[in-house]
Design a protein around this motif. Structure first.
Motif, PDB file in Angstrom:
ATOM      1  N   ASP A  59      -3.377  -4.242   4.941  1.00 10.41           N
ATOM      2  CA  ASP A  59      -2.337  -3.380   4.379  1.00 10.41           C
ATOM      3  C   ASP A  59      -2.851  -2.502   3.244  1.00 10.41           C
ATOM      4  O   ASP A  59      -2.477  -1.337   3.119  1.00 10.41           O
ATOM      5  CB  ASP A  59      -1.173  -4.225   3.847  1.00 10.41           C
ATOM      6  CG  ASP A  59      -0.328  -4.817   4.961  1.00 10.41           C
ATOM      7  OD1 ASP A  59      -0.568  -4.491   6.133  1.00 10.41           O
ATOM      8  OD2 ASP A  59       0.579  -5.613   4.659  1.00 10.41           O
ATOM      9  N   CYS A  60      -3.708  -3.051   2.383  1.00  8.12           N
ATOM     10  CA  CYS A  60      -4.148  -2.334   1.182  1.00  8.12           C
ATOM     11  C   CYS A  60      -5.246  -1.318   1.446  1.00  8.12           C
ATOM     12  O   CYS A  60      -5.513  -0.464   0.590  1.00  8.12           O
ATOM     13  CB  CYS A  60      -4.643  -3.328   0.134  1.00  8.12           C
ATOM     14  SG  CYS A  60      -3.421  -4.547  -0.393  1.00  8.12           S
TER      15      CYS A  60
ATOM     16  N   TYR B 167      -4.888   2.452   0.884  1.00  7.92           N
ATOM     17  CA  TYR B 167      -4.699   2.882  -0.499  1.00  7.92           C
ATOM     18  C   TYR B 167      -6.020   2.897  -1.277  1.00  7.92           C
ATOM     19  O   TYR B 167      -6.121   3.523  -2.325  1.00  7.92           O
ATOM     20  CB  TYR B 167      -3.687   1.979  -1.203  1.00  7.92           C
ATOM     21  CG  TYR B 167      -2.330   2.050  -0.558  1.00  7.92           C
ATOM     22  CD1 TYR B 167      -1.428   3.055  -0.875  1.00  7.92           C
ATOM     23  CD2 TYR B 167      -1.959   1.124   0.414  1.00  7.92           C
ATOM     24  CE1 TYR B 167      -0.188   3.135  -0.261  1.00  7.92           C
ATOM     25  CE2 TYR B 167      -0.721   1.200   1.031  1.00  7.92           C
ATOM     26  CZ  TYR B 167       0.155   2.199   0.693  1.00  7.92           C
ATOM     27  OH  TYR B 167       1.374   2.278   1.318  1.00  7.92           O
TER      28      TYR B 167
END
Length: 224
Positions: A134-135, A138
């Motif tokens: 998920d990260c 970013y």
């Protein structure tokens, strides 16, 4: 009360999601790659989902069930129509966006959460697969162009989801012609669970599929 309601044979279900799309009442959803009757009181017993199922996994049955709640269905439909509503597991194949020509999106499929995606979604066949923590997006400023371009994207977090992704991923790899797998994970130890799940899924599939793993630090530094 005894009434007509649908029943879903999970052994026959391939998780394509067509029944969920055909159910205007929102009674059906995809859970762990299989269709489920989520709300018996949302099922009107008319069976729009039956002809939509390609495997014949849905049938009518007469049994004890709560009455069809039309008011609740309409309230749920109204809520889903609000800007904050989310179609969730509705399967979609996407084209690169031209809405922002300076930085076009490279997302080709939806949903992208590993827990939500149907295991036999049509966009999997012949696909190069990106499995991303998920990260990761970013931590990498050009994630779309560097990793998502030309690939079907799946995302997950082993720590937050607290599930073993290997079974679901093995079903995807086994049931579809996946050409390659690219994994992007973070340097944190818990993210190693994603790599372990992918390797386990590849072993279970019995297929030889090229795997590349990229490890990202929060500052954007990458290694393989």
């Amino acid at each position: 009360m005894i009434r007509t309601i649908i029943a879903i044979d999970t052994e026959k279900c391939n998780g394509c999601g067509q029944c969920a799309n055909a159910c205007h009442e929102g009674a059906i959803g995809i859970v762990d790659g299989k269709a489920r009757l989520l709300r018996e009181d949302y099922c009107d017993g008319l069976g729009n989902c039956l002809p939509a199922c390609p495997t014949g996994a849905i049938r009518f049955e007469e049994r004890e069930a709560p009455a069809y709640d039309e008011a609740a269905v309409r309230a749920a439909q109204k809520e889903a129509a609000l800007p904050c509503g989310c179609p969730g597991s509705a399967c979609q194949t996407l084209k690169p966006s031209s809405a922002a020509p300076d930085v076009p999106s490279q997302l080709r499929n939806f949903p992208i959460q590993i827990k939500l995606v149907p295991v036999n979604a049509p966009y999997f066949n012949g696909a190069d697969l990106l499995i991303a923590a998920d990260c990761a997006a970013y931590a990498c400023g050009n994630f779309h162009s560097a990793f998502m371009r030309g690939r079907v994207t799946l995302i997950g977090c082993p720590k937050l989801d607290a599930v073993d992704y290997s079974e679901k991923l093995a079903q995807i790899l086994t049931g579809n012609e996946i050409r390659s797998v690219l994994l992007t994970r973070m340097t944190v130890p818990c993210c190693g669970g994603l790599l372990h799940a992918v390797k386990t899924a590849l072993e279970r599939s019995g297929k030889i599929i090229p795997l590349r793993a990229v490890i990202m630090a929060p500052d954007g530094h990458m290694s393989e």
